[in-house]
Design an enzyme around this catalytic site. Structure first.
Site, mmCIF file in Angstrom:
data_model
loop_
_atom_site.group_PDB
_atom_site.id
_atom_site.type_symbol
_atom_site.label_atom_id
_atom_site.label_comp_id
_atom_site.label_asym_id
_atom_site.label_seq_id
_atom_site.Cartn_x
_atom_site.Cartn_y
_atom_site.Cartn_z
ATOM 1 N N TYR A 63 0.817 -1.207 0.000
ATOM 2 C CA TYR A 63 0.000 0.000 0.000
ATOM 3 C C TYR A 63 0.860 1.270 0.000
ATOM 4 C CZ TYR A 63 -3.644 -3.276 1.649
ATOM 5 O OH TYR A 63 -4.506 -4.324 1.794
ATOM 6 N N HIS A 131 0.002 -11.910 1.158
ATOM 7 C CA HIS A 131 -0.864 -10.962 0.476
ATOM 8 C C HIS A 131 -1.244 -11.446 -0.926
ATOM 9 C CE1 HIS A 131 -1.640 -6.344 -0.031
ATOM 10 N NE2 HIS A 131 -2.706 -7.081 -0.319
#
Length: 413
Positions: A63, A131
């Site tokens: 992110y 992830h």
């Protein structure tokens, strides 16, 4: 062939006894959502969240600067003097480097976790996911999970999970990991699959996760990463990367006037419906809150916000949802709030039923992830190669002390 014995040294306390039922997601601290994430009032958001009883934060190195922004806020003296590290729950991820680049090798996983410790100014992480597991092979996922568990054994992290988009893939990988290691996952994070547009993460998927022994299943992206908002996914930075097809984007925008006719906003309806229903549907794999009877569980949700007003509104809605779950009482004020919550639930359900009829073929539609023909941009020669930035050397020299589980937080909100 599966191991006859579990990987060593599992956490002493189940995750569901520690994880708060509402988690502040910081994917929004990223250029994918805002032009300049450093302009987000992160310190104000984090401080207000902790004061409101939101005791958990979710981030990822993927992110953009999210880990750095969140870590700097948590390390600010105005936070550390009021909220010790043991009073909140910190979650991050590993394995995804860029949109098309993944490295699930044990060497990279270890480096990524150590780097997250640095960025988040902490000695340990409460939960780490691999992830977006659908982008790599099952053997790669298995090797990465084993490395996370080794780090758990060293006291660096407490709980281990996986995250991703396709629900069936998450289910099959959870089953595979239990079969191959003899130990189930602590957590699975699903996004975009329990919303007013897509309810795939429902009873059948939950039954599969239960069979796989997953302790906690979390629901994220209640707004479909911007799809279920008045402005839609075509407005702002999301327009350049959102994976939804044009037909789905338009179908979601067709829901806006339905909300308006009911005196609502689309995002308000979407958040209330998801929080309310997931609190019930996700309860069997949920966390705990002191506001419900001992032993009761509530579905865990991750909320992405970018300002204090959004935070306060989401907390207010979640508080009302919990009031609707409380037992009947003779306390007049509490009974009034409980009934208001149940009436609100009924109204929102009626609005969403109208929206489902408009969605038509787009109801429960999931886009492909990854896209057909996806190729990992990480070249074979680069897999496992870590930066020479001193992080591995620094942490290899440390003697990690196991975290005392009983000193860590119990669900607050």
């Amino acid at each position: 062939m599966g191991s006859l014995f579990p990987d060593p040294d599992p956490p002493r306390r189940p995750l569901h006894e520690s994880i708060p039922p509402l988690i502040l997601g910081t994917a929004t601290f990223n250029t994918q959502y805002v032009p300049n994430p450093f302009d987000i009032p992160a310190l104000s958001i984090v401080s207000r969240a902790l004061d409101l009883g939101v005791k958990a934060f979710d981030t990822s190195p993927y992110y953009g600067p999210s880990e750095i922004i969140l870590g700097n806020a948590l390390a600010h003296t105005s936070i550390t003097t009021k909220h010790p590290r043991s009073s909140y729950f910190l979650v991050t991820k590993a394995g995804r480097i860029a949109g098309d680049e993944f490295d699930y090798s044990p060497a990279w996983v270890r480096y990524s976790v150590y780097r997250s410790l640095e960025r988040l100014h902490t000695q340990y992480l409460d939960l780490v996911y691999m992830h977006d597991v659908e982008f790599v092979s099952p053997p790669e996922v298995l090797a990465a999970v084993r490395e996370l568990r080794r780090l758990r054994g060293e006291g660096v992290i407490r709980y281990v999970g996986i995250s991703g988009y396709p629900v069936e893939k998450l289910c099959s990988l959870a089953e595979m990991i239990r079969r191959e290691t003899g130990e189930p996952l602590d957590a699975v994070l699903s996004y975009g699959h329990y919303t007013i547009q897509n309810t795939t993460l429902g009873t059948s998927a939950m039954a599969q996760f239960e069979r796989a022994g997953v302790d906690v299943v979390l629901n994220a992206s209640m707004l479909g990463m911007g799809l279920l908002t008045t402005r839609g996914a075509d407005a702002g930075p999301m327009a350049t990367w959102h994976p939804s097809p044009e037909g789905l984007r338009q179908a979601c925008q067709d829901l806006v006037p339905i909300a308006v006719d009911a005196g609502e906003k689309l995002e308000v309806v979407a958040i209330r419906w998801a929080l309310d229903n997931w609190s019930r549907v996700g309860a069997s794999r949920g966390g705990r809150t002191p506001k419900l009877p001992a032993g009761d569980r509530v579905g865990v949700s991750v909320m992405g916000i970018s300002n204090v007003a959004e935070l306060e509104e989401t907390c207010r809605v979640f508080q009302s949802v919990i009031e609707g779950l409380e037992l009947e009482t003779s306390d007049t004020d509490q009974a009034r709030r409980r009934q208001w919550s149940l009436d609100r639930r009924q109204k929102i359900h009626g609005v969403v039923e109208k929206m489902w009829s408009v969605l038509g073929q787009w109801k429960d539609y999931s886009w492909s992830s990854p896209d057909p023909g996806f190729v990992n941009a990480r070249k074979p020669a680069e897999v496992g190669v870590t930066p020479d930035d001193g992080i591995l050397i620094k942490h290899a020299a440390k003697s990690h002390v196991r975290v005392k589980v009983e000193e860590l937080p119990v669900a607050a909100i």
